[in-house]
Design a protein around this motif. Sequence first.
Motif, PDB file in Angstrom:
ATOM      1  N   THR A   1     -19.289  -4.108   0.989  1.00 38.54           N
ATOM      2  CA  THR A   1     -18.160  -3.540   0.581  1.00 38.54           C
ATOM      3  C   THR A   1     -17.799  -3.962   1.303  1.00 38.54           C
ATOM      4  O   THR A   1     -17.910  -4.081   3.230  1.00 38.54           O
ATOM      5  CB  THR A   1     -18.081  -1.559   0.535  1.00 38.54           C
ATOM      6  N   TYR A   2     -16.116  -4.610   1.609  1.00 40.29           N
ATOM      7  CA  TYR A   2     -14.817  -5.035   2.357  1.00 40.29           C
ATOM      8  C   TYR A   2     -14.972  -3.701   3.599  1.00 40.29           C
ATOM      9  O   TYR A   2     -15.328  -4.230   4.686  1.00 40.29           O
ATOM     10  CB  TYR A   2     -13.779  -5.282   1.931  1.00 40.29           C
ATOM     11  N   ARG A   3     -15.030  -3.085   3.281  1.00 37.25           N
ATOM     12  CA  ARG A   3     -14.526  -1.499   4.464  1.00 37.25           C
ATOM     13  C   ARG A   3     -15.367  -0.764   5.230  1.00 37.25           C
ATOM     14  O   ARG A   3     -14.800  -1.235   6.298  1.00 37.25           O
ATOM     15  CB  ARG A   3     -14.018  -0.508   3.824  1.00 37.25           C
ATOM     16  N   HIS A   4     -16.438  -1.125   4.815  1.00 37.90           N
ATOM     17  CA  HIS A   4     -17.239  -0.726   5.954  1.00 37.90           C
ATOM     18  C   HIS A   4     -18.605  -2.022   6.335  1.00 37.90           C
ATOM     19  O   HIS A   4     -19.622  -1.369   7.491  1.00 37.90           O
ATOM     20  CB  HIS A   4     -17.926   0.868   5.722  1.00 37.90           C
ATOM     21  N   GLN A   5     -19.421  -1.706   5.388  1.00 37.10           N
ATOM     22  CA  GLN A   5     -20.221  -2.721   4.538  1.00 37.10           C
ATOM     23  C   GLN A   5     -20.896  -4.080   5.473  1.00 37.10           C
ATOM     24  O   GLN A   5     -21.755  -4.825   5.821  1.00 37.10           O
ATOM     25  CB  GLN A   5     -21.367  -2.587   3.780  1.00 37.10           C
TER      26      GLN A   5
ATOM     27  N   LEU B   1     -14.490  -3.891  16.129  1.00 35.95           N
ATOM     28  CA  LEU B   1     -13.604  -3.828  15.347  1.00 35.95           C
ATOM     29  C   LEU B   1     -13.521  -2.981  13.754  1.00 35.95           C
ATOM     30  O   LEU B   1     -14.774  -3.283  12.906  1.00 35.95           O
ATOM     31  CB  LEU B   1     -13.141  -5.343  14.987  1.00 35.95           C
ATOM     32  N   ARG B   2     -11.944  -2.825  13.783  1.00 37.15           N
ATOM     33  CA  ARG B   2     -12.205  -1.984  12.314  1.00 37.15           C
ATOM     34  C   ARG B   2     -11.341  -3.140  11.705  1.00 37.15           C
ATOM     35  O   ARG B   2      -9.913  -3.121  11.998  1.00 37.15           O
ATOM     36  CB  ARG B   2     -11.868  -0.647  12.632  1.00 37.15           C
ATOM     37  N   LEU B   3     -11.438  -3.207  10.295  1.00 42.50           N
ATOM     38  CA  LEU B   3      -9.950  -3.512   9.380  1.00 42.50           C
ATOM     39  C   LEU B   3      -8.701  -2.484   9.924  1.00 42.50           C
ATOM     40  O   LEU B   3      -8.846  -1.715   9.825  1.00 42.50           O
ATOM     41  CB  LEU B   3     -10.590  -3.242   7.931  1.00 42.50           C
ATOM     42  N   GLY B   4      -8.360  -3.015  10.727  1.00 40.88           N
ATOM     43  CA  GLY B   4      -6.718  -2.007  10.826  1.00 40.88           C
ATOM     44  C   GLY B   4      -6.363  -2.017  12.451  1.00 40.88           C
ATOM     45  O   GLY B   4      -6.054  -1.212  12.609  1.00 40.88           O
ATOM     46  N   GLY B   5      -7.465  -2.794  12.931  1.00 41.98           N
ATOM     47  CA  GLY B   5      -7.607  -2.421  14.889  1.00 41.98           C
ATOM     48  C   GLY B   5      -8.872  -2.900  15.206  1.00 41.98           C
ATOM     49  O   GLY B   5      -9.659  -3.724  15.352  1.00 41.98           O
TER      50      GLY B   5
ATOM     51  N   PRO C   1      -6.890   1.947   3.820  1.00 38.61           N
ATOM     52  CA  PRO C   1      -7.581   2.582   2.180  1.00 38.61           C
ATOM     53  C   PRO C   1      -8.727   2.618   2.649  1.00 38.61           C
ATOM     54  O   PRO C   1      -9.854   1.530   3.193  1.00 38.61           O
ATOM     55  CB  PRO C   1      -7.468   2.164   1.169  1.00 38.61           C
ATOM     56  N   ARG C   2      -9.385   3.715   1.805  1.00 38.91           N
ATOM     57  CA  ARG C   2     -11.054   4.041   2.234  1.00 38.91           C
ATOM     58  C   ARG C   2     -12.110   3.254   1.788  1.00 38.91           C
ATOM     59  O   ARG C   2     -12.674   2.572   1.846  1.00 38.91           O
ATOM     60  CB  ARG C   2     -11.197   5.758   1.880  1.00 38.91           C
TER      61      ARG C   2
END
Length: 747
Positions: free
Chosen positions: A424-428, A527-531, A669-670
Amino acid sequence: MGEGVDARFNSKLREAFGSSPFILTKFDQFMNWVRGSSMFMLQFGIACCSIEMMHTYAVKHDLDRFGAGVPRASPRQADVIIVPGTIVSKFAPRMKRVYDQMPEPKFVVGMGSCTISGGPFQEGYNVIKGAEEVIPVDIHVPGCPPRPEALVYGIAKLQERIANGETSPVTVKPYELEQFSELDDDELVQHLADRIDEEELVMRYDWAESPVLEALLGDHVIGRERHRNAEAFVVRPDEVQDALFLLRDEAGFDHCSCVTAQEYEDRYESIYHLRKYDDPTQEVGVVVPTATDAPVSESAEPVYRTADWHEREAYDLVGIDYDDHPQLERILLPETWQGHPLSLDYDQEQPQVVTFSEHANPLNEDQRAEADSDTMFVNIGPHHPATHGVLHLKTTLDGEQVADVESDIGYLHRCEEQICQNSTYRHQIMPYPDRWDYISAGILNEWAYARAAEDMADIDVPEYAQVIRTMSAELCRIASHMLALGTFALDVYGDFTAIFMYATRDREVVQNILEDLTGQRLMFNYLRLGGVAWDLPEPREEFFESIRDFLEDLPEKLEEYHDLVTSNEIFQMRCVDTGVLEPEIAKSYGATGPVARGSGIDYDLRRDDPYGYYDELDWDVITEEGCDNYARVLVRLQEVEESAKIIEQCVDLLAEWPEEDRTIQSNVPRTLKPDPDTEIYRSVEGAKGELGIYMRSDGTEKPARFKIRSPCFSNLQTLPEMSQGEYIPDLIASLGSLDIVLGEVDR
């Protein structure tokens, strides 16, 4: 060995056998003690864990204290092999062959989660799920990667077991390390954070130029697409060369940055991502569709030499055939591989066979030259200290000079793109970029993915987080360049010299700072998406002070490197006017980073396609006109100075940043589900050059296509151009000057 014996002899023998003047033991027990106290380690590196393994030989950890500090280059002279990293199908037979050549008794230490189970890559179509599927393992050292202290402890455990005659395998438990005593930490350096300018992230293409390009291409164009980063023109598969020649020669798109291949339900597709070296914000895509029943397209290799390897990869993984390609064969997978793993109908459960005969010496009887010929074929690697990883160089010599060299890659192909497409884009996805260029360049890798995903999903990044990104990225660049310098000195001087030790010492300082910031030495996942994941460590003043101390000491250390390396007459004789890479040839192969800048090509995405906080800071792009091995070393050393300037400015900014404005992440978004058929190519200036990501969304939370543009993959293609007519030692120096990492080449 009695009380009156000279104290020089009251050493480990005295400790082991007491004060008796006689040794009363069984011969086997004595031999086990000898073997455990004096082990000959085989120089054997595979993937990420190799970097931490190298640190055990340097001054901080000093494996020599444990009777295991004499690395051997030949398996016939070694009795211990450390397996550090992922094993793939193409490399497994070679590793088995190396193991079989070691004399008995022999011992194996498996380092890292990949050697236990395949680690994070175990679902890859090409990955062996643990070293024990190939060779027996005596000691397992878990971690991803394990710290150097863990490996040293694993060696100590192996010595203990050998001395006791124990044979069953054992796994080092993390809590045991607490009993092993903490090794002193070095000083710290710092990091910088990058801020990504949201306006720069969206549509930098000059749309006014679109009609001009369409008119230039004329009837070659059969359609148009709009990617997030550039306009794209759809051309006929039998007119690829005509269209690309026009774009290169008439419109100035002289940089084929990347080639992406993919399969849809109704077609195959090749995308040529083109840029201009003079202005990389000017981009255009050339999309070439082909039928599913006959995926045949014209090759772009006559236009851009870099398309050679890119199209071979597209054939290997997706199954597109390219007419007129000079050598269309598999490049990452073994020739015996069945199917194309990134095609829609690929069956990952089908059996695969990799035979030993595939790796036989190609000089059969019918290929030998005349009896009086000076031509000789030499295999270098894939297990060789000079290949900087598992790289195989098929080298043809004419007398003592290199007539031809062909790079055989794929021995560390870990299915990275397939794994990201299943994540997944968000976490994985974010944990995987650290493992591409694993030489402490992880945050640079993470940023390449973050930039592409944030642009695709219209995610803003707070300015404060951008500064932290910029700082930490430049710390990673320094750590990477330090290892490049140290290993290049090994290639030129041929031994574990002081230069390697000094470079590793200074790397440790940077790694300690990065560990304070991220909690990890190599696989940062910061890094995280958005920061970024979290703010700077407390107390902030001590953290800033440690960075400033490092920066204050750095000029003196760099002067020392210049005295030891660039001013050394032997080094100059080995490097000046060897490995020459002319600018136009470098451009044709898509070379970037210090390799391109060492040939006078003024191309740096931090300045030319600004992101993060770079355009707000005072720093310079370094170029050298020498075009040789010496110039590439000078570029890296001077870039360390520029990175230090960037870091210092970021530290000053962060120290004065108002506490109420220290936002580290935007509201993301989650679950991310970009609009269907959204396509984007984004890149950053990695330690080794342009590191880019292409993604296509199908409207779900996972990308339909994920393509990694590796700078090392393109830079390595230049090796034959640099080496023809040179001697073997010059070939080794030229390869070292490219500063490749096979995790990024093979992905």
